[in-house]
Design a protein around this motif. Structure first.
Motif, PDB file in Angstrom:
ATOM      1  N   ILE A   8      39.809  10.207   9.303  1.00  0.00           N
ATOM      2  CA  ILE A   8      40.024   8.799   9.010  1.00  0.00           C
ATOM      3  C   ILE A   8      40.555   8.191  10.296  1.00  0.00           C
ATOM      4  O   ILE A   8      41.635   8.560  10.756  1.00  0.00           O
ATOM      5  N   ASN A   9      39.767   7.292  10.891  1.00  0.00           N
ATOM      6  CA  ASN A   9      40.208   6.730  12.159  1.00  0.00           C
ATOM      7  C   ASN A   9      41.281   5.658  11.931  1.00  0.00           C
ATOM      8  O   ASN A   9      41.622   5.326  10.803  1.00  0.00           O
ATOM      9  N   GLU A  10      41.811   5.140  12.998  1.00  0.00           N
ATOM     10  CA  GLU A  10      42.956   4.225  12.944  1.00  0.00           C
ATOM     11  C   GLU A  10      42.630   2.934  12.194  1.00  0.00           C
ATOM     12  O   GLU A  10      43.437   2.437  11.407  1.00  0.00           O
ATOM     13  N   VAL A  11      41.433   2.409  12.411  1.00  0.00           N
ATOM     14  CA  VAL A  11      41.027   1.170  11.747  1.00  0.00           C
ATOM     15  C   VAL A  11      40.870   1.397  10.246  1.00  0.00           C
ATOM     16  O   VAL A  11      41.316   0.584   9.424  1.00  0.00           O
ATOM     17  N   GLN A  12      40.246   2.525   9.877  1.00  0.00           N
ATOM     18  CA  GLN A  12      40.090   2.846   8.462  1.00  0.00           C
ATOM     19  C   GLN A  12      41.444   3.068   7.801  1.00  0.00           C
ATOM     20  O   GLN A  12      41.666   2.646   6.669  1.00  0.00           O
ATOM     21  N   ALA A  13      42.361   3.715   8.505  1.00  0.00           N
ATOM     22  CA  ALA A  13      43.694   3.958   7.953  1.00  0.00           C
ATOM     23  C   ALA A  13      44.415   2.639   7.695  1.00  0.00           C
ATOM     24  O   ALA A  13      45.047   2.456   6.643  1.00  0.00           O
ATOM     25  N   GLN A  26      42.044   3.934  -5.798  1.00  0.00           N
ATOM     26  CA  GLN A  26      41.548   4.749  -4.696  1.00  0.00           C
ATOM     27  C   GLN A  26      40.029   4.748  -4.628  1.00  0.00           C
ATOM     28  O   GLN A  26      39.448   4.671  -3.543  1.00  0.00           O
ATOM     29  N   LYS A  27      39.378   4.799  -5.773  1.00  0.00           N
ATOM     30  CA  LYS A  27      37.917   4.808  -5.779  1.00  0.00           C
ATOM     31  C   LYS A  27      37.376   3.470  -5.267  1.00  0.00           C
ATOM     32  O   LYS A  27      36.397   3.435  -4.520  1.00  0.00           O
ATOM     33  N   SER A  28      38.032   2.380  -5.634  1.00  0.00           N
ATOM     34  CA  SER A  28      37.603   1.061  -5.156  1.00  0.00           C
ATOM     35  C   SER A  28      37.798   0.934  -3.647  1.00  0.00           C
ATOM     36  O   SER A  28      36.982   0.317  -2.954  1.00  0.00           O
ATOM     37  N   ILE A  29      38.877   1.522  -3.145  1.00  0.00           N
ATOM     38  CA  ILE A  29      39.121   1.508  -1.699  1.00  0.00           C
ATOM     39  C   ILE A  29      37.998   2.241  -0.974  1.00  0.00           C
ATOM     40  O   ILE A  29      37.452   1.755   0.019  1.00  0.00           O
ATOM     41  N   LEU A  43      30.435   6.862   6.684  1.00  0.00           N
ATOM     42  CA  LEU A  43      31.877   6.647   6.727  1.00  0.00           C
ATOM     43  C   LEU A  43      32.611   7.717   7.527  1.00  0.00           C
ATOM     44  O   LEU A  43      33.544   7.433   8.262  1.00  0.00           O
ATOM     45  N   GLY A  44      32.203   8.963   7.387  1.00  0.00           N
ATOM     46  CA  GLY A  44      32.866  10.035   8.129  1.00  0.00           C
ATOM     47  C   GLY A  44      34.022  10.661   7.370  1.00  0.00           C
ATOM     48  O   GLY A  44      34.722  11.512   7.899  1.00  0.00           O
ATOM     49  N   SER A  45      34.252  10.214   6.131  1.00  0.00           N
ATOM     50  CA  SER A  45      35.279  10.830   5.288  1.00  0.00           C
ATOM     51  C   SER A  45      34.824  10.720   3.833  1.00  0.00           C
ATOM     52  O   SER A  45      33.887   9.992   3.521  1.00  0.00           O
ATOM     53  N   THR A  46      35.494  11.442   2.964  1.00  0.00           N
ATOM     54  CA  THR A  46      35.125  11.453   1.550  1.00  0.00           C
ATOM     55  C   THR A  46      36.207  10.780   0.719  1.00  0.00           C
ATOM     56  O   THR A  46      37.276  10.432   1.231  1.00  0.00           O
ATOM     57  N   ASP A  49      39.391  12.627   0.958  1.00  0.00           N
ATOM     58  CA  ASP A  49      40.149  12.345   2.180  1.00  0.00           C
ATOM     59  C   ASP A  49      40.999  11.096   2.021  1.00  0.00           C
ATOM     60  O   ASP A  49      42.146  11.047   2.469  1.00  0.00           O
ATOM     61  N   VAL A  50      40.440  10.067   1.371  1.00  0.00           N
ATOM     62  CA  VAL A  50      41.190   8.836   1.129  1.00  0.00           C
ATOM     63  C   VAL A  50      42.366   9.127   0.193  1.00  0.00           C
ATOM     64  O   VAL A  50      43.500   8.682   0.429  1.00  0.00           O
ATOM     65  N   LYS A  51      42.121   9.907  -0.854  1.00  0.00           N
ATOM     66  CA  LYS A  51      43.195  10.268  -1.790  1.00  0.00           C
ATOM     67  C   LYS A  51      44.291  11.052  -1.082  1.00  0.00           C
ATOM     68  O   LYS A  51      45.481  10.794  -1.274  1.00  0.00           O
ATOM     69  N   ASN A  52      43.896  12.013  -0.247  1.00  0.00           N
ATOM     70  CA  ASN A  52      44.874  12.816   0.486  1.00  0.00           C
ATOM     71  C   ASN A  52      45.679  11.958   1.458  1.00  0.00           C
ATOM     72  O   ASN A  52      46.890  12.147   1.608  1.00  0.00           O
TER      73      ASN A  52
END
Length: 94
Positions: A8-13, A26-29, A43-46, A49-52
């Motif tokens: 997760i890159n800086e902009v995505q974070a 989280q799913k909507s995000i 996207l480069g993440s799943t 990954d967003v949940k974690n």
């Protein structure tokens, strides 16, 4: 995609944090992030990954935030009370 390749890159974070502060699920995000890049494969993440990322962020904020402070105060209070119950009231000799 291997776990070591997912980042997760800086902009995505930053966007995840803004969306989480807006109280999106989280799913909507994840769907919003996928829409911005065209598709989830770009996207480069799943979703995991967003949940974690959000879980780790919340845990860090609990340790260093107001909850962590209250927790440490509560622990000190319990220890003080246990000592008083074991040895009687703590007397200070000045």
């Amino acid at each position: 995609m291997l776990a070591s390749h997912r980042k997760i890159n800086e902009v995505q974070a930053y966007e995840i944090e803004l969306d989480d502060d807006s109280e999106l699920k989280q799913k909507s995000i994840f769907q919003l992030l996928s829409t911005h890049v065209g598709h989830s494969t770009n996207l480069g993440s799943t979703l995991m990954d967003v949940k974690n990322y959000l879980t780790a962020r919340r845990q860090r904020s609990m340790v260093y935030g107001e909850v962590g402070c209250l927790s440490s105060m509560h622990t000190k209070w319990i220890l003080t009370n246990e000592l008083q119950m074991s040895f009687g009231p703590i007397q200070r000799w000045y």
